[in-house]
Every structure is written in C-alpha cells, then in structure tokens.
Design a protein around this motif. Sequence first.
Motif, PDB file in Angstrom:
ATOM      1  N   MET A 208       0.856  -1.187   0.000  1.00 35.29           N
ATOM      2  CA  MET A 208       0.000   0.000   0.000  1.00 35.29           C
ATOM      3  C   MET A 208       0.897   1.244   0.000  1.00 35.29           C
ATOM      4  N   LEU A 209       0.402   2.311  -0.618  1.00 31.60           N
ATOM      5  CA  LEU A 209       1.171   3.561  -0.678  1.00 31.60           C
ATOM      6  C   LEU A 209       0.460   4.725   0.011  1.00 31.60           C
ATOM      7  N   GLY A 210      -0.681   4.446   0.629  1.00 32.44           N
ATOM      8  CA  GLY A 210      -1.333   5.520   1.369  1.00 32.44           C
ATOM      9  C   GLY A 210      -2.544   6.104   0.666  1.00 32.44           C
ATOM     10  N   SER A 211      -3.030   7.199   1.240  1.00 30.69           N
ATOM     11  CA  SER A 211      -4.298   7.786   0.794  1.00 30.69           C
ATOM     12  C   SER A 211      -4.145   9.273   0.510  1.00 30.69           C
ATOM     13  N   ALA A 212      -5.079   9.790  -0.270  1.00 26.15           N
ATOM     14  CA  ALA A 212      -5.139  11.233  -0.516  1.00 26.15           C
ATOM     15  C   ALA A 212      -6.571  11.601  -0.883  1.00 26.15           C
ATOM     16  N   LYS A 213      -6.913  12.845  -0.660  1.00 24.75           N
ATOM     17  CA  LYS A 213      -8.210  13.333  -1.129  1.00 24.75           C
ATOM     18  C   LYS A 213      -7.971  14.397  -2.178  1.00 24.75           C
ATOM     19  N   ASP A 214      -8.719  14.273  -3.258  1.00 26.61           N
ATOM     20  CA  ASP A 214      -8.581  15.179  -4.392  1.00 26.61           C
ATOM     21  C   ASP A 214      -9.769  16.147  -4.374  1.00 26.61           C
ATOM     22  N   TYR A 215      -9.519  17.417  -4.641  1.00 24.86           N
ATOM     23  CA  TYR A 215     -10.590  18.418  -4.720  1.00 24.86           C
ATOM     24  C   TYR A 215     -10.851  18.702  -6.187  1.00 24.86           C
ATOM     25  N   LYS A 216     -11.949  18.129  -6.717  1.00 27.58           N
ATOM     26  CA  LYS A 216     -12.128  18.110  -8.173  1.00 27.58           C
ATOM     27  C   LYS A 216     -12.813  19.342  -8.753  1.00 27.58           C
TER      28      LYS A 216
END
Length: 427
Positions: A208-216
Amino acid sequence: MNILLLGSGGREHAFAWKLSQCANLGNLYIAPGNAGTAQCGENVDLNPLDFDAVLAFCQEKKIDLILPGNEDPLVAGIVDYMQVHGIAVAGPDQYAATLEGSKDFAKAFMMRHGVPTAAYRSFNADNLHEGKTFLTTMAPPYVLKADGLAAGKGVIITEDLAEAQAVLDDMIAGAKFGKASSTVVIEEFLHGIEISCFAVSDGQTWRMLGSAKDYKRIGEGDTGPNTGGMGAISPVPFANEAFMQKVAERIAGPSFEGMKKEGHPFKGFLFMGLMNCGGEPKVIEYNVRMGDPETEALFPRLRVNMVDLVNAIANGGLESVVMDMDPRTAATVFLVSAGYPGDIEKGKPMLIPEAGAQTHFFHAGTKLTAEGVVTNGGRVLAITSLSQDMALAAEISLHAAEEVKYEGKNYRRDIGKDLLKLQHESI
Ligand code: AMP
Ligand code: GLY
C-alpha cells in the motif's frame, strides 16, 4: 540507470524530483516535460504515443526504463510493444491497463474477484431499449458512465429519469463521447465521501502507498465544473488503520491476485478511487497510474529510493525496497489559469519565489522560455506543504500561493476545510 519519464504534469514533476534525488539515477529524460522537470533532467520533444519514436530515442540514449506518468501510453499498449524490443517499462501491460481503459471491463473484473463496488449493468446499441427500461427500476440519482477513456468527462449523474434516459440515448446512439460511449455502464449511486488510495506491485508482491483526497471542482465548497484537480490532502484523516486495512484486504489484495489469476500480473501503480460508505470502502474506479494532484501530496511524504521502486515494478524485487511514510500531513493547492477549466490563455510570465523549507513547488502547465518561466496550461503550479497539523499545512501552501505571481492566477482557499469539519464532528 537511464530513465525516460513520459508526461508533462505536476505528477511528472513530482516523479522527476524524486528520481533526481537518487544516487543510482543515470540520465533522466522527460517527454515532453515542463519548466519544473527541466530542473531535474532533460526535456525532450517526443510524443509518448508515438511508440516508434519513443523506441528509437530509447535505443539512441541507452534508456534502461520507461516510466509512463499517465494512462494513455499504458492503455495504448506501450508495455507490450516495448517488451518485444527488450525495453523495460514500469507499468501494467495492455490487458491489465484495461482496468482504466474500460469501465465495463473493470466492473466485470471486480465481479469475478469479489471486489466491493456499486451494482451495475452495461448497455450498448443492441440493448439500448432495455437500458432505458432498466433505469426505471433504479432509484435516483442515476449514474451513467461511458465505457472508454473520455478525458475525465465520461460520467453523468442526474436526479431526473427522463434526462438519464436521454443521456443514455445520446451516449450510445448519439455517440456523445465517440467510441468511448458505445458501451455505457449504469450503476448504483454510492453515498459517502470519496478517497483515493494507492498501491504498487511488481506482479508478485504488492504494498500500500497511502491515501489522498482530491478536490475536483473549480469552486470553493465543491461548486462549479469538474477540473483535473484543484488540490489534495494526504493522508486523509478518516482513512485510519482500520479503514486502510479494509482497502488492503478487500480491494488491493483481490485486485492484484485477480490479475495474477487472469495471467497478467499487475506491475505498476494502482489508483483505487473509492467511496467510503459508512466505513466500508467501495470502488468507484480504477486508474493504472498515480493520481494528479494526489502524487504531488503523497510523494513529499514517501521515503523511498524512487529509482529502486520503479526498477522493481518493471524487473521485480519490490519486497526488498525500503519504503516508509513521513507521518506529517501534506496539503497541495493547485494554482490555475483564469478561465480554467474552460478556455484559457497561455504564455503569462511567472514569478516563482524560492520555496520555504516545508514547501515544494511542482510545475504542471509551465514552460521555460528565453524570457523565463511562463504559463502553459490550465493547471499551472501545485504547491505542497507539510506539517503535523493539516490546517497549518494548508495555510503554509496558501501563503506560498499568494507569493507566486502571474496574470489570471486562481486557486481554492478551502483545501482540507471539509476534512477538518469532519474531524471535529467525529470527536
Ligand atoms: P469517475 O470518472 O469514475 O471518477 O467518476 C467521476 C465522479 O463521479 C467520481 O469522482 C464521483 O464523484 C462520481 N461517481 C462516480 N460513480 C459514482 C457512484 N456510483 N456513486 C456516486 N458517485 C459516483
Ligand atoms: N486525481 C484524479 C486522477 O488523477 O485521475
């Protein structure tokens, strides 16, 4: 090791920056690159989709490895093409890349391997009428997805049944997205918060490489039209250990195992676009590469020798690559051009100050000219800052955003604010 990196966005600058820190990097070329990648290697005027030209360049420059940043060359089969010529590519083969290239394929794959996703059916010209009837059996909102690549515009969500039926007609019979919408996936609407999760595999092992949230959306408070991404936060506060374990066990694991079983072990970065449905992750989409702007948030946190990592993807040995994550939070604010995501003007001279100690500037739509750096696209510059505190990380990036100057600069000032609110609500 000599590497050819394909692409020209902020993601590619982040890759080039990580690669350029490695003692075992030989020459780095970026095709076509931007003003940021030019600081890390040599930009070359090559079309990543012209495989013959890419091959000739690799032979001339003794390239050991090609690293595609975006999906187009992967979906077009660059891995299979280069394999014949003995050139390693850090990415999935064409079959595995179909996880991104065809939503219908991805849905059927998830069904075959028990990966949680929204219920769905696919329709084409042969059963278009049935599709319209099928919509009447669904609860709104209706989600319609063009099967093929449609530059991020192929998903239509509407509350109105008649409109959904008309859209289905327009996509299939009217070829709204050309060949990409000759097949349409209609799926259940998932309620929840979206999150991007990443994993990497060499075809045998995966991590696993982790998480992120994108603001589209272009506007603050998630309003206005969709963009390529206006900012990102990594890691996502609600993606705690228990949630990430579910993502690993229920989604990443079965996806990599599934590709292995189907005879196409997945080599590359897997981007899992997920909905957090009350703590249960479900797949909205797969991408077969890193995200943009998620990479600009994630890579400053990722402690790894990037040459070793991409070499392992192509040639095996991922289990011995040492990797860990800076526990701080990264907040990325994307500066864009006036008018984006609509028509924009390029060529505006830029003034970019030195980045502070906690801040990174990743170039996207920029170009180096004799007069200095000028804007060269809709998304211009990703600014990432790191802090123990998410709000502070965002504040540092916003402060840097003020210091960068060019005509028509626009950016969102609310990156991370929704997550902060969520954090407070759940306490
Ligand atoms: P995609 O191109 O697949 O990423 O879809 C574009 C956007 O549509 C996603 O980022 C979601 O916000 C939304 N979306 C896609 N599928 C669903 C779904 N099944 N339920 C709710 N929202 C969805
Ligand atoms: N950030 C979404 C993508 O890279 O597709």
